[in-house]
Design an enzyme around this catalytic site. Structure first.
Site, PDB file in Angstrom:
ATOM      1  N   CYS A 259       0.887  -1.189   0.000  1.00  0.00           N
ATOM      2  CA  CYS A 259       0.000   0.000   0.000  1.00  0.00           C
ATOM      3  C   CYS A 259       0.911   1.221   0.000  1.00  0.00           C
ATOM      4  O   CYS A 259       1.057   1.905   1.007  1.00  0.00           O
ATOM      5  CB  CYS A 259      -0.913   0.011   1.220  1.00  0.00           C
ATOM      6  SG  CYS A 259      -2.096  -1.349   1.282  1.00  0.00           S
ATOM      7  N   ALA A 260       1.521   1.506  -1.145  1.00  0.00           N
ATOM      8  CA  ALA A 260       2.721   2.336  -1.174  1.00  0.00           C
ATOM      9  C   ALA A 260       2.516   3.832  -1.371  1.00  0.00           C
ATOM     10  O   ALA A 260       3.384   4.623  -1.023  1.00  0.00           O
ATOM     11  CB  ALA A 260       3.665   1.818  -2.269  1.00  0.00           C
ATOM     12  N   GLY A 264       6.842   7.111  -0.507  1.00  0.00           N
ATOM     13  CA  GLY A 264       7.995   7.486   0.307  1.00  0.00           C
ATOM     14  C   GLY A 264       8.778   6.314   0.857  1.00  0.00           C
ATOM     15  O   GLY A 264      10.001   6.243   0.713  1.00  0.00           O
ATOM     16  N   LYS A 265       8.096   5.377   1.480  1.00  0.00           N
ATOM     17  CA  LYS A 265       8.791   4.226   2.074  1.00  0.00           C
ATOM     18  C   LYS A 265       9.413   3.348   0.993  1.00  0.00           C
ATOM     19  O   LYS A 265      10.515   2.820   1.155  1.00  0.00           O
ATOM     20  CB  LYS A 265       7.821   3.411   2.930  1.00  0.00           C
ATOM     21  CG  LYS A 265       7.295   4.140   4.144  1.00  0.00           C
ATOM     22  CD  LYS A 265       6.349   3.252   4.930  1.00  0.00           C
ATOM     23  CE  LYS A 265       5.568   4.046   5.947  1.00  0.00           C
ATOM     24  NZ  LYS A 265       4.584   4.965   5.300  1.00  0.00           N
ATOM     25  N   ASP A 309      -4.963  -4.550  -5.838  1.00  0.00           N
ATOM     26  CA  ASP A 309      -5.749  -4.514  -4.613  1.00  0.00           C
ATOM     27  C   ASP A 309      -5.081  -5.433  -3.593  1.00  0.00           C
ATOM     28  O   ASP A 309      -4.981  -6.647  -3.816  1.00  0.00           O
ATOM     29  CB  ASP A 309      -7.181  -4.988  -4.917  1.00  0.00           C
ATOM     30  CG  ASP A 309      -8.089  -4.982  -3.697  1.00  0.00           C
ATOM     31  OD1 ASP A 309      -7.578  -4.847  -2.562  1.00  0.00           O
ATOM     32  OD2 ASP A 309      -9.310  -5.132  -3.874  1.00  0.00           O
ATOM     33  N   ASP A 327       2.236  -0.959   5.222  1.00  0.00           N
ATOM     34  CA  ASP A 327       1.815   0.264   5.911  1.00  0.00           C
ATOM     35  C   ASP A 327       0.357   0.483   5.513  1.00  0.00           C
ATOM     36  O   ASP A 327       0.070   1.055   4.481  1.00  0.00           O
ATOM     37  CB  ASP A 327       2.688   1.446   5.481  1.00  0.00           C
ATOM     38  CG  ASP A 327       2.330   2.714   6.242  1.00  0.00           C
ATOM     39  OD1 ASP A 327       2.394   2.692   7.467  1.00  0.00           O
ATOM     40  OD2 ASP A 327       1.961   3.717   5.591  1.00  0.00           O
ATOM     41  N   CYS A 380      -0.361   4.737  10.987  1.00  0.00           N
ATOM     42  CA  CYS A 380      -0.157   6.085  11.527  1.00  0.00           C
ATOM     43  C   CYS A 380      -1.262   6.401  12.532  1.00  0.00           C
ATOM     44  O   CYS A 380      -1.841   7.476  12.529  1.00  0.00           O
ATOM     45  CB  CYS A 380      -0.089   7.131  10.417  1.00  0.00           C
ATOM     46  SG  CYS A 380      -1.512   7.144   9.314  1.00  0.00           S
TER      47      CYS A 380
END
Length: 426
Positions: A259-260, A264-265, A309, A327, A380
């Site tokens: 789930c990019a 950033g990661k 997905d 993430d 988060c």
């Protein structure tokens, strides 16, 4: 700033707040679009709009309490235009000192008249002036009102963290925070970038705990910084930068971020796995386009983006990756400082749905980890159901995984609330 410009900036802030608080626009997205539209305004005017909009959203519950203390007509019963005017006026009176309170009251009376509410201008004037005269007498006795946090969230965190720790969390959301950036170490050192930015009167503080991170302040807009457009640095929160380090990525690893977006990661992982490869996936074409845009700007060559997905099992990916970064979608209650309206948009029901979604994705993507590989789960948020409890449930049903490290970061002046758990596949 001239008086006319002040009227203009307040009107811009008013129209923005009306869209966010009354029509459901997301504050961070809509405000950015407004600031882009009015990029010709000077730095102080843009800062005024930003503070007034974010502050009014951030303090909405508290502002309604203040208004209700002085008005026979309660905030929730007011017409949307008048409610927005009253919230803005109360915020300025309590938290801003750019002009005297009397002038602030006058400006909001003018907005009421301009928006066709001349008949209510006396009401606006009377209530705001009463608030101004008696503001020192207003007391906030409960956490919900003091920190403008919905009661169900306060109750949930109090049961999970205790009242004292919950108040520290709530205080953390109001601590000022410089923008955290990740330096593109393949193009420039932190010291070189610091020198370049400081020559543009941008203040730079080098982070002493992550070797890719710096904090910047004093810039007007990112688009106006040549070093940003050249891909010398990337906007990425401190806690987000921790993920590739905690995941223990090595230079030859094959990595997938499921789930990019915005990437950033994954880009950070690609920098560390310089001899390996990274695949960055997300659900929609728009999100994949955003990842590709950032890949192009930073010049990374060992990373590809793909639309997928995360709840759908990809047989071709089974047992193929040394590191799986998950993430996942979450309630976002660790990043309220950046997205102040998020606390009003979440419900206990939506939180429960997210917990189930996270469980479904983890159950699917853990199959992509090769023997001896790593699954790095992060969110988060600071809700235990999405974090510690989610991990506990996962490990109880996936005996082939062992927890290596788990940490919950709570919001403070250096980072937002964040959760990271690293698990090894046996």
């Amino acid at each position: 700033m001239s008086d006319n410009n002040k009227i203009n900036t307040r009107m811009i802030a008013f129209e923005t707040l009306l869209e966010i608080l009354e029509h459901g626009q997301f504050s961070h997205i809509y405000l950015k679009a407004v600031l882009d539209k009015y990029a010709y305004l000077d730095k102080n005017e843009r800062a005024f709009i930003t503070r007034l909009v974010n502050g009014t959203v951030e303090r909405k519950l508290q502002l309604d309490y203040i208004i209700d203390s002085f008005s026979k007509t309660k905030a929730k019963k007011m017409k949307p235009v008048i409610r927005t005017i009253m919230r803005m006026g109360a915020y300025e009176i309590f938290y801003m000192d750019s002009v005297p309170d009397s002038a602030t009251c006058n400006e909001y009376v003018k907005i009421a008249k301009k928006k066709g509410f001349t008949g209510l201008s006396g009401f606006v004037n009377g209530v705001l002036r009463n608030i101004s005269r008696q503001k020192s007498e207003v007391k906030f006795t409960d956490l919900c009102t003091k920190y403008s946090m919905p009661q169900w969230i306060v109750d949930k965190w109090t049961s999970e963290y205790g009242k004292e720790q919950t108040e520290e969390i709530l205080k953390g959301f109001y601590e000022p925070q410089d923008l955290c950036i990740r330096v593109n170490l393949s193009k420039v050192t932190r010291e070189e970038l610091k020198e370049k930015l400081e020559s543009r009167n941008i203040s730079v503080r080098i982070c002493d705990t992550i070797d890719s991170a710096c904090y910047i302040n004093g810039y007007d807009s990112l688009a106006s910084i040549p070093e940003f457009n050249q891909g010398l640095f990337y906007i990425q929160d401190y806690s987000s930068q921790l993920v590739p380090y905690r995941a223990g990525i090595k230079d030859t690893d094959k990595v997938i971020d499921v789930c990019a977006a915005p990437g950033g990661k994954a880009l950070h992982a690609a920098q560390i796995a310089s001899q390996g490869s990274v695949e960055a996936r997300d659900l929609t074409e728009a999100k994949v386009s955003l990842i590709n845009e950032n890949i192009q700007r930073t010049g990374a060559t060992n990373i590809t983006a793909k639309q997928w997905d995360a709840t759908e099992f990809d047989q071709a990916a089974e047992n193929q990756y040394d590191v799986v970064i998950a993430d996942l979608p979450c309630s976002g209650l660790g990043i309220i400082r950046k997205k102040p309206d998020i606390k009003y948009n979440q419900t206990e029901e939506s939180l429960n749905e997210l917990v189930q979604l996270q469980a479904n994705i983890l159950d699917t993507v853990c199959k992509y980890v090769t023997a001896g590989g790593t699954l790095c789960y992060s969110t988060c948020t600071i809700n235990k159901d999405e974090n510690e409890n989610q991990v506990s449930n996962f490990l109880s049903s996936h005996k082939d995984f062992t927890m290596v490290n788990m940490e919950q970061l709570l919001p403070d002046s250096s980072h937002d609330g964040f959760f990271i758990c690293v698990m090894k596949k046996n």
